[in-house]
Design a protein around this motif. Structure first.
Motif, PDB file in Angstrom:
ATOM      1  N   THR A  71      52.827 -97.332  83.153  1.00  0.00           N
ATOM      2  CA  THR A  71      51.791 -96.353  83.450  1.00  0.00           C
ATOM      3  C   THR A  71      50.456 -96.831  82.898  1.00  0.00           C
ATOM      4  O   THR A  71      50.380 -97.321  81.772  1.00  0.00           O
ATOM      5  CB  THR A  71      52.133 -94.966  82.869  1.00  0.00           C
ATOM      6  OG1 THR A  71      51.000 -94.094  83.042  1.00  0.00           O
ATOM      7  CG2 THR A  71      52.477 -95.038  81.390  1.00  0.00           C
ATOM      8  N   VAL A 113      53.265 -98.521  78.318  1.00  0.00           N
ATOM      9  CA  VAL A 113      51.950 -97.915  78.505  1.00  0.00           C
ATOM     10  C   VAL A 113      50.911 -99.033  78.517  1.00  0.00           C
ATOM     11  O   VAL A 113      50.761 -99.754  77.531  1.00  0.00           O
ATOM     12  CB  VAL A 113      51.641 -96.915  77.381  1.00  0.00           C
ATOM     13  CG1 VAL A 113      50.278 -96.270  77.605  1.00  0.00           C
ATOM     14  CG2 VAL A 113      52.730 -95.852  77.305  1.00  0.00           C
ATOM     15  N   SER A 167      47.845 -99.324  78.001  1.00  0.00           N
ATOM     16  CA  SER A 167      46.610 -98.877  77.368  1.00  0.00           C
ATOM     17  C   SER A 167      46.865 -98.752  75.875  1.00  0.00           C
ATOM     18  O   SER A 167      48.005 -98.866  75.416  1.00  0.00           O
ATOM     19  CB  SER A 167      46.143 -97.527  77.941  1.00  0.00           C
ATOM     20  OG  SER A 167      47.058 -96.507  77.613  1.00  0.00           O
ATOM     21  N   ASP A 168      45.783 -98.511  75.139  1.00  0.00           N
ATOM     22  CA  ASP A 168      45.907 -98.300  73.698  1.00  0.00           C
ATOM     23  C   ASP A 168      46.420 -96.892  73.417  1.00  0.00           C
ATOM     24  O   ASP A 168      47.355 -96.686  72.650  1.00  0.00           O
ATOM     25  CB  ASP A 168      44.542 -98.518  73.042  1.00  0.00           C
ATOM     26  CG  ASP A 168      44.640 -98.733  71.541  1.00  0.00           C
ATOM     27  OD1 ASP A 168      45.614 -98.259  70.936  1.00  0.00           O
ATOM     28  OD2 ASP A 168      43.740 -99.371  70.968  1.00  0.00           O
ATOM     29  N   TYR A 192      48.293 -93.293  74.148  1.00  0.00           N
ATOM     30  CA  TYR A 192      49.545 -92.934  74.825  1.00  0.00           C
ATOM     31  C   TYR A 192      49.803 -91.431  74.750  1.00  0.00           C
ATOM     32  O   TYR A 192      50.944 -90.989  74.840  1.00  0.00           O
ATOM     33  CB  TYR A 192      50.718 -93.703  74.214  1.00  0.00           C
ATOM     34  CG  TYR A 192      50.745 -93.712  72.699  1.00  0.00           C
ATOM     35  CD1 TYR A 192      51.346 -92.704  71.969  1.00  0.00           C
ATOM     36  CD2 TYR A 192      50.122 -94.753  71.990  1.00  0.00           C
ATOM     37  CE1 TYR A 192      51.354 -92.709  70.587  1.00  0.00           C
ATOM     38  CE2 TYR A 192      50.118 -94.772  70.596  1.00  0.00           C
ATOM     39  CZ  TYR A 192      50.739 -93.746  69.910  1.00  0.00           C
ATOM     40  OH  TYR A 192      50.730 -93.749  68.534  1.00  0.00           O
ATOM     41  N   ASP A 193      48.738 -90.638  74.616  1.00  0.00           N
ATOM     42  CA  ASP A 193      48.917 -89.194  74.531  1.00  0.00           C
ATOM     43  C   ASP A 193      49.331 -88.579  75.862  1.00  0.00           C
ATOM     44  O   ASP A 193      49.677 -87.394  75.925  1.00  0.00           O
ATOM     45  CB  ASP A 193      47.640 -88.523  74.011  1.00  0.00           C
ATOM     46  CG  ASP A 193      46.411 -88.875  74.827  1.00  0.00           C
ATOM     47  OD1 ASP A 193      46.009 -90.045  74.790  1.00  0.00           O
ATOM     48  OD2 ASP A 193      45.867 -87.987  75.509  1.00  0.00           O
ATOM     49  N   HIS A 194      49.312 -89.359  76.944  1.00  0.00           N
ATOM     50  CA  HIS A 194      49.770 -88.857  78.244  1.00  0.00           C
ATOM     51  C   HIS A 194      51.270 -89.054  78.445  1.00  0.00           C
ATOM     52  O   HIS A 194      51.799 -88.732  79.514  1.00  0.00           O
ATOM     53  CB  HIS A 194      48.994 -89.541  79.375  1.00  0.00           C
ATOM     54  CG  HIS A 194      49.099 -91.037  79.383  1.00  0.00           C
ATOM     55  ND1 HIS A 194      48.492 -91.827  78.438  1.00  0.00           N
ATOM     56  CD2 HIS A 194      49.741 -91.884  80.214  1.00  0.00           C
ATOM     57  CE1 HIS A 194      48.757 -93.094  78.681  1.00  0.00           C
ATOM     58  NE2 HIS A 194      49.521 -93.156  79.752  1.00  0.00           N
ATOM     59  N   VAL A 195      51.940 -89.593  77.428  1.00  0.00           N
ATOM     60  CA  VAL A 195      53.394 -89.796  77.487  1.00  0.00           C
ATOM     61  C   VAL A 195      54.072 -88.820  76.539  1.00  0.00           C
ATOM     62  O   VAL A 195      53.673 -88.692  75.370  1.00  0.00           O
ATOM     63  CB  VAL A 195      53.761 -91.246  77.109  1.00  0.00           C
ATOM     64  CG1 VAL A 195      55.273 -91.430  77.097  1.00  0.00           C
ATOM     65  CG2 VAL A 195      53.120 -92.232  78.077  1.00  0.00           C
ATOM     66  N   LEU A 255      56.367 -88.295  74.097  1.00  0.00           N
ATOM     67  CA  LEU A 255      57.181 -89.120  73.206  1.00  0.00           C
ATOM     68  C   LEU A 255      58.473 -88.417  72.816  1.00  0.00           C
ATOM     69  O   LEU A 255      59.528 -89.058  72.679  1.00  0.00           O
ATOM     70  CB  LEU A 255      56.387 -89.485  71.949  1.00  0.00           C
ATOM     71  CG  LEU A 255      55.112 -90.308  72.151  1.00  0.00           C
ATOM     72  CD1 LEU A 255      54.508 -90.665  70.797  1.00  0.00           C
ATOM     73  CD2 LEU A 255      55.380 -91.571  72.958  1.00  0.00           C
ATOM     74  N   VAL A 296      59.060 -96.612  73.882  1.00  0.00           N
ATOM     75  CA  VAL A 296      57.698 -96.559  74.402  1.00  0.00           C
ATOM     76  C   VAL A 296      56.867 -97.609  73.680  1.00  0.00           C
ATOM     77  O   VAL A 296      56.887 -97.682  72.444  1.00  0.00           O
ATOM     78  CB  VAL A 296      57.062 -95.168  74.198  1.00  0.00           C
ATOM     79  CG1 VAL A 296      55.653 -95.133  74.784  1.00  0.00           C
ATOM     80  CG2 VAL A 296      57.934 -94.084  74.835  1.00  0.00           C
ATOM     81  N   ASN A 351      52.891 -99.772  73.709  1.00  0.00           N
ATOM     82  CA  ASN A 351      51.522 -99.702  74.196  1.00  0.00           C
ATOM     83  C   ASN A 351      50.841-101.049  74.029  1.00  0.00           C
ATOM     84  O   ASN A 351      51.466-102.038  73.631  1.00  0.00           O
ATOM     85  CB  ASN A 351      50.748 -98.597  73.473  1.00  0.00           C
ATOM     86  CG  ASN A 351      50.389 -98.972  72.044  1.00  0.00           C
ATOM     87  OD1 ASN A 351      51.117 -99.721  71.387  1.00  0.00           O
ATOM     88  ND2 ASN A 351      49.285 -98.445  71.542  1.00  0.00           N
ATOM     89  N   THR A 373      50.987-106.310  78.633  1.00  0.00           N
ATOM     90  CA  THR A 373      51.992-105.425  79.217  1.00  0.00           C
ATOM     91  C   THR A 373      53.221-106.217  79.646  1.00  0.00           C
ATOM     92  O   THR A 373      54.363-105.812  79.402  1.00  0.00           O
ATOM     93  CB  THR A 373      51.410-104.659  80.415  1.00  0.00           C
ATOM     94  OG1 THR A 373      50.287-103.878  79.983  1.00  0.00           O
ATOM     95  CG2 THR A 373      52.443-103.733  81.033  1.00  0.00           C
TER      96      THR A 373
END
Length: 432
Positions: free
Chosen positions: A169, A190, A192-193, A195-198, A200, A210, A212, A415
């Protein structure tokens, strides 16, 4: 209370791609031990622990190790080379094949049921416009083919492949509903740096790891922050209009060297900004952070004990801290009201750190100026008060501070490395 909990990104050694040995940059992640190139013909394969920042391998220090003596003997530089070195996305040579035989460990066999002759199945979420794509589709197909990974393009959440072992993502939310569609999923990568959209918690409940990509865009974000500050101090937003109207004079301008800069958070981004501001000979550098490092004071920075003090003393305030429950709304209405009309507030960290409603109201009143690349809700809602603030007061960009060509290349490479490392049972950059 939050100061004892607030996590900040650790300061790390910075090594640009240009500074890396060319041979290391083109080396593949995995290879047979007998064919690893070294600076000398007889260099041995050594080291298993991650190298410290001051011991980043060079061409004379092979960043490889012997994993096992077998027909599939492999070497991995994943944990002992600097993360900035591009290896995972480099084309393998005939002497250094890209094939992978995972270790006989739980993590190494992750997704074994999803592996076939086409490679490990990796689902790439392609149904959300949040975040820049991982890379061009053609490039992803080529790199995945080199690394024996099978890309599965997911255009709709309901079409998520049940046999995917890995999910990538770039910003699309990953919650329990999506995870329920993936019984074979073992890893959320993830790109990106943040990961608040995952979710956990949901991942942990399922035993899904998970990972990042930390620090890949530090330079890019710091450069944009500096750009916001300079644009406001030199009043660039008003220049085109003056030129079009025939005025050959300019509005009032300020020199950065006369300003005091305050940094909220002195992790990797804060330190990079301190370096850049220091190069402009700013009047003073102040920092506010729960963790204090010698690197900041060596740059001439001074730590302050309160945010209120930082806002009162600073002409320029940059939000550089990570987002967490402790930092949500950290920059409050009361703090924002301490800024002067000549002050500049910059946020490239996370929109949730600043009270956005108060920010919009105060900017509409012309109480100070701001540069924003992040927002509490993204994309920025059409009814947000921030959309009505004139450009002379607010310079806003759609969360593109990380999107330089160089940063996106690093992100793609990191990634792929994360996926390969997880396959080998040696996961990198785990956050859950």
């Amino acid at each position: 209370k939050w100061r004892s909990k607030w996590p900040t990104a650790p300061a790390s050694a910075k090594t640009s791609l240009a500074e890396q040995p060319r041979r290391m940059a083109s080396a593949p992640v995995l290879a047979k031990a007998t064919t690893v190139p070294t600076a000398s013909a007889s260099a041995s394969v050594v080291a298993s622990a991650p190298a410290p920042a001051d011991k980043i391998p060079t061409a004379r220090e092979p960043a490889v190790e012997t994993l096992e003596q077998s027909a599939y003997e492999q070497t991995s530089a994943l944990q002992s080379i600097d993360p900035a070195i591009r290896v995972a996305t480099a084309e393998p040579t005939p002497e250094q094949p890209a094939s992978i035989k995972p270790h006989e460990t739980a993590a190494g066999n992750a997704g074994a049921g999803a592996r076939n002759t086409e490679g490990l199945k990796v689902a790439l979420l392609n149904f959300d416009t949040v975040g820049a794509p991982l890379a061009d589709k053609t490039e992803i197909d080529q790199v995945f083919k080199w690394r024996e990974l099978k890309p599965l393009w997911v255009d709709k959440a309901e079409d998520f492949p049940r046999d995917a072992a890995v999910l990538v993502t770039t910003g699309t939310p990953v919650g329990s509903e999506l995870l329920a569609k993936a019984p074979e999923l073992k890893l959320v990568a993830v790109a990106s740096d943040g990961y608040d959209h995952v979710d956990l918690g949901a991942c942990k409940a399922r035993g899904i790891s998970v990972v990042n990509v930390p620090g890949y865009s530090t330079d890019a974000a710091a450069e944009l922050a500096l750009g916001f500050v300079l644009a406001h101090l030199r009043n660039l937003a008003a220049r085109p209009k003056a030129l079009d109207e025939g005025f050959w004079t300019c509005p009032s301008q300020d020199s950065l060297s006369s300003k005091t800069v305050g940094l909220i958070g002195v992790g990797s981004l804060g330190l990079r900004l301190a370096e850049l501001f220091n190069a402009f000979n700013v009047k003073a550098l102040h920092g506010y952070s729960p963790t204090q490092t010698a690197a900041f004071t060596e740059l001439g920075g001074t730590y302050l004990v309160s945010l209120e003090d930082l806002f009162k003393r600073s002409d320029v305030v940059c939000v550089c801290c990570s987002f967490s429950p402790e930092t949500r709304g950290l920059v409050s209405k009361d703090l924002l009201e301490l800024l002067l009309p000549t002050s500049v507030l910059v946020n490239l960290a996370h929109g949730g750190v600043v009270d956005e409603d108060a920010l919009g109201r105060l900017l509409m009143q012309g109480r100070f100026r701001a540069g924003l690349d992040v927002f509490a809700t993204e994309p920025l809602p059409a009814n947000s008060s921030l959309r009505r603030v004139p450009a002379e007061t607010l310079l806003a960009t759609p969360h593109t501070g990380y999107q330089t060509v160089e940063s996106l290349d690093k992100r793609f490479d990191a990634t792929v490395k994360n996926i390969l490392a997880f396959q080998l049972g040696r996961p990198l950059n785990c956050v859950a």
